[in-house]
Design a protein around this motif. Structure first.
Motif, PDB file in Angstrom:
ATOM      1  N   GLY A  64     -60.902 -17.247 -55.900  1.00 35.75           N
ATOM      2  CA  GLY A  64     -62.036 -17.937 -56.523  1.00 35.75           C
ATOM      3  C   GLY A  64     -62.599 -17.140 -57.682  1.00 35.75           C
ATOM      4  N   VAL A  67     -60.303 -17.143 -60.846  1.00 33.80           N
ATOM      5  CA  VAL A  67     -60.260 -18.356 -61.675  1.00 33.80           C
ATOM      6  C   VAL A  67     -61.664 -18.776 -62.094  1.00 33.80           C
ATOM      7  CG1 VAL A  67     -58.094 -19.209 -60.711  1.00 33.80           C
ATOM      8  CG2 VAL A  67     -60.255 -19.878 -59.624  1.00 33.80           C
ATOM      9  N   ASP A  68     -62.623 -17.869 -61.861  1.00 39.33           N
ATOM     10  CA  ASP A  68     -63.990 -18.147 -62.278  1.00 39.33           C
ATOM     11  C   ASP A  68     -64.557 -19.376 -61.576  1.00 39.33           C
ATOM     12  OD1 ASP A  68     -66.163 -17.303 -63.624  1.00 39.33           O
ATOM     13  OD2 ASP A  68     -65.629 -18.201 -65.565  1.00 39.33           O
ATOM     14  N   GLY A  69     -64.205 -19.528 -60.314  1.00 35.27           N
ATOM     15  CA  GLY A  69     -64.736 -20.641 -59.521  1.00 35.27           C
ATOM     16  C   GLY A  69     -66.018 -20.213 -58.828  1.00 35.27           C
ATOM     17  N   GLU A  70     -66.595 -21.173 -58.103  1.00 37.17           N
ATOM     18  CA  GLU A  70     -67.834 -20.885 -57.387  1.00 37.17           C
ATOM     19  C   GLU A  70     -67.483 -20.587 -55.928  1.00 37.17           C
ATOM     20  OE1 GLU A  70     -71.468 -23.516 -55.675  1.00 37.17           O
ATOM     21  OE2 GLU A  70     -70.493 -24.258 -57.511  1.00 37.17           O
ATOM     22  N   VAL A 101     -63.782 -22.300 -52.191  1.00 35.58           N
ATOM     23  CA  VAL A 101     -63.875 -22.234 -53.651  1.00 35.58           C
ATOM     24  C   VAL A 101     -64.033 -23.629 -54.244  1.00 35.58           C
ATOM     25  CG1 VAL A 101     -62.728 -21.519 -55.788  1.00 35.58           C
ATOM     26  CG2 VAL A 101     -62.345 -20.219 -53.679  1.00 35.58           C
ATOM     27  N   GLY A 104     -63.425 -23.852 -61.103  1.00 33.59           N
ATOM     28  CA  GLY A 104     -62.580 -22.780 -61.617  1.00 33.59           C
ATOM     29  C   GLY A 104     -61.633 -23.316 -62.672  1.00 33.59           C
ATOM     30  N   ARG A 105     -60.924 -22.401 -63.316  1.00 31.76           N
ATOM     31  CA  ARG A 105     -59.985 -22.838 -64.363  1.00 31.76           C
ATOM     32  C   ARG A 105     -58.926 -21.772 -64.557  1.00 31.76           C
ATOM     33  NH1 ARG A 105     -62.691 -20.665 -69.186  1.00 31.76           N
ATOM     34  NH2 ARG A 105     -64.310 -19.358 -68.317  1.00 31.76           N
TER      35      ARG A 105
END
Lengths: 484, 127
Positions: A64, A67-70, A101, A104-105
């Motif tokens: 998470g 990928v810059d997810g929450e 998660v 994200g990207r």
């Protein structure tokens, strides 16, 4: 003819690198004899309870963050209900409403351009067992065999938005994801053993249309080549079906690698009614912020950041930087080579790693982790090329010796013991050249009459006389002076 | 269809009621039809005859009316609970704790209906 736009979303099952299963203390090692890694929890005996493996959660958090997810503060496990013999509980423990998660990207390199693929979610779940239908022997006629070793293996299911517009983009995404999960150490990436499996949701729509077409889901693609072939076939099939006046029905399809075709599975009317509900056997998973902060601190520099740093520090092209960051091991090897060779030689290092070393590894079917030459050895060799001690062709010989000579040898030792130093000394070379010119008046005359070829032949003579050790650049300078 | 057996210790009525209650919003009228009971029973692989289905329909609708009463309570702004206890999941360290798997498998397969060469055998299933 109408222009069609392809729309693809991908779900990937990533097997997490844990020693034990997600809800039990059985081993996850690959290749054990049937049911030797299936305990009471895995085979769902009465009275057992699942207990969550901390490391599996940690892997999900790492992903998470990467990928810059929450990362959910509170996450819930749910039962996905369906019946199949390799699913002994009659449900799979998965996540539904509150995955670990969200969002994200992932930046993806498609040829020369970069595309950002948005992720929907990533959730934890357990794998099912395996059904075997063939080769069971006489006693098992008309039966299927069930091996529950894989049941309960931890998976992270990673779901994208329908962001991809071609098979090439889908493959680029799958490759980038594959590299990332290995890079951050949450998956061994072994596709033959099923550690990384993709499902592709494919639909088409007329170019310019904003609504999505009906999708078909291609299940269980375990190689990048199959992913490409399956999507290509599916897209052709959907276009042909619609252009022939038919329509697409939502379905799950399988890819047959032998025929290269996709075909719909026998559809069961209730197949998608999984009746998810929160699993009463598992309390909510609470992920405190301190845990997240710690996971963030332990995360290695990510591929995209590494790529940019290599471009800035070593002046590498985007293409070279992306090749050298294909895996964490490779990037580390490259940087260790540069450290040994000197920063000013970064570009030569990149070439040696990407060309000579890559070819050698490919030939011997080895991974960079099993390189026959260490980064320090290769760096030492490159330093001697850069300072003119040996020529590039001599360096190839030294490289081969280093590869077969073990980690104890060094370029300097080989150069000294075999007398491979380049002869750049003007005095020695001038004497040699004078001798050769005297012995080959014919060639000299040819050169003077304008034939450049004769000049190269003269350089060749010098190189031959020195068994390749003369510095070719120096030889040619001196020859020009003499013949001027 | 015969009731499923050998599917672990999980009570199938857990699944039946669990999913029904959880998916209350799917049933707009808060009252089930006999057809819906048969469908849910089929999904849960439970054999119910007509009489049992009617009895179950009555019981389920009673549960629904109880829930309907509860739904009168204003829950605006209240976070839904995922579990009845205000506790967090305990985590296990990533250690393999099973050792003598050969003995374990032998014990499990001794009570399995059919096993062969380490595999559990089931009626042939093939997609």
């Amino acid at each position: 003819m109408k222009q069609w736009e392809v729309v693809i979303g991908i779900e990937t099952h990533v097997q997490l690198s844990t020693r034990a299963k997600i809800f039990s203390g059985s081993s996850t090692a690959f290749g054990a004899a049937p049911n030797l890694q299936a305990n009471a929890v895995d085979i769902a005996l009465p009275g057992v309870l699942p207990v969550l493996n901390r490391r599996a959660v940690e892997c999900a958090i790492r992903f998470g963050l990467a990928v810059d997810g929450e990362i959910a503060a509170k996450s819930v496990f749910a039962r996905k209900n369906y019946f199949y013999p390799d699913l002994p509980k009659g449900y799979q423990i998965s996540q539904y409403e509150l995955p670990v998660v969200r969002g994200g990207r992932l930046p993806v390199q498609v040829g020369e351009r970069e595309k950002m693929i948005a992720l929907t979610r990533a959730h934890l779940e357990e794998d099912a067992g395996k059904s075997l239908h063939e080769g069971l022997g006489q006693a098992a006629q008309g039966r299927s065999g069930i091996d529950l070793n894989r049941a309960g293996t931890p998976l992270l299911e990673i779901v994208t938005e329908p962001d991809m517009r071609s098979a090439a983009e889908a493959v680029a995404y799958a490759r980038a994801l594959h590299a990332l999960v290995r890079w951050i150490g949450i998956c061994d990436g072994n596709m033959q053993e099923g550690s990384f499996r993709c499902d592709a949701n494919v639909s088409i729509r007329p170019a310019g249309e904003t609504l999505f077409g009906t999708r078909r889901e291609i299940k269980n693609l375990n190689s990048f080549r199959f992913l490409q072939q399956a999507i290509d076939y599916e897209v052709r099939w959907q276009i042909a079906t619609i252009e022939d006046g038919g329509s697409i029905e939502q379905a799950t399809v399988l890819f047959d690698a032998d025929s290269g075709e996709t075909r719909a599975m026998r559809s069961k009317e209730d197949a998608h009614d999984y009746r998810y509900f929160p699993d009463p056997d598992l309390l909510p998973l609470v992920i405190d912020r301190q845990w997240v902060a710690q996971a963030r601190a332990e995360l290695p520099e990510l591929p995209a950041a590494r790529r940019e740093r290599l471009m800035a520090d070593s002046g590498l092209s985007a293409y070279d930087a992306s090749i050298l960051t294909a895996s964490l091991d490779l990037a580390n090897y490259y940087e260790a080579t540069v450290t040994a060779a000197g920063k000013e030689n970064a570009k030569i290092c990149a070439n040696w790693v990407m060309v000579d070393l890559a070819a050698r590894l490919h030939r011997e079917d080895r991974d960079i982790g099993e390189s026959p030459i260490s980064a320090a050895q290769l760096g030492g060799l490159i330093a001697r090329i850069a300072d003119g001690t040996i020529s590039t062709s001599m360096a190839r010989k030294v490289f081969d010796e280093l590869c077969s000579g073990g980690q104890a040898s060094s370029a300097d030792a080989i150069i000294a013991s075999q007398g491979l130093q380049q002869i750049s000394d003007s005095g020695a070379l001038t004497a040699l050249i004078d001798e050769l010119l005297a012995a080959n008046p014919g060639m000299v005359a040819e050169f003077r009459s304008g034939r450049e070829k004769a000049f190269n032949a003269l350089v060749g003579q010098v190189m031959k006389a020195t068994r390749g050790q003369a510095n070719p650049q120096r030889v040619s300078e001196l020859l020009r002076q003499k013949l001027a | 269809m015969a009731p499923s057996r050998g599917c672990g210790g999980k009570n199938f009525y857990d699944t039946l009621y669990g999913s029904l209650v959880y998916h209350l919003s799917d049933f707009v009228t808060m009252s089930l039809t006999l057809e819906q009971v048969h469908r849910i029973a089929h999904l849960a692989r439970i054999e119910v005859d007509e009489a049992e289905a009617r009895r179950t329909l009555g019981q389920l609708n009673e549960i629904f009316s109880l829930i309907e009463t509860m739904q009168a309570v204003d829950t605006q702004g209240v976070e839904p609970m995922a579990h009845a206890q205000e506790l967090a999941q305990r985590l296990r360290p990533d250690c393999v704790t099973e050792n003598d798997q050969l003995a374990l498998r032998a014990a499990f397969q001794a009570i399995a209906p059919e096993a062969e060469a380490g595999l559990y055998l089931v009626p042939k299933v093939i997609e």
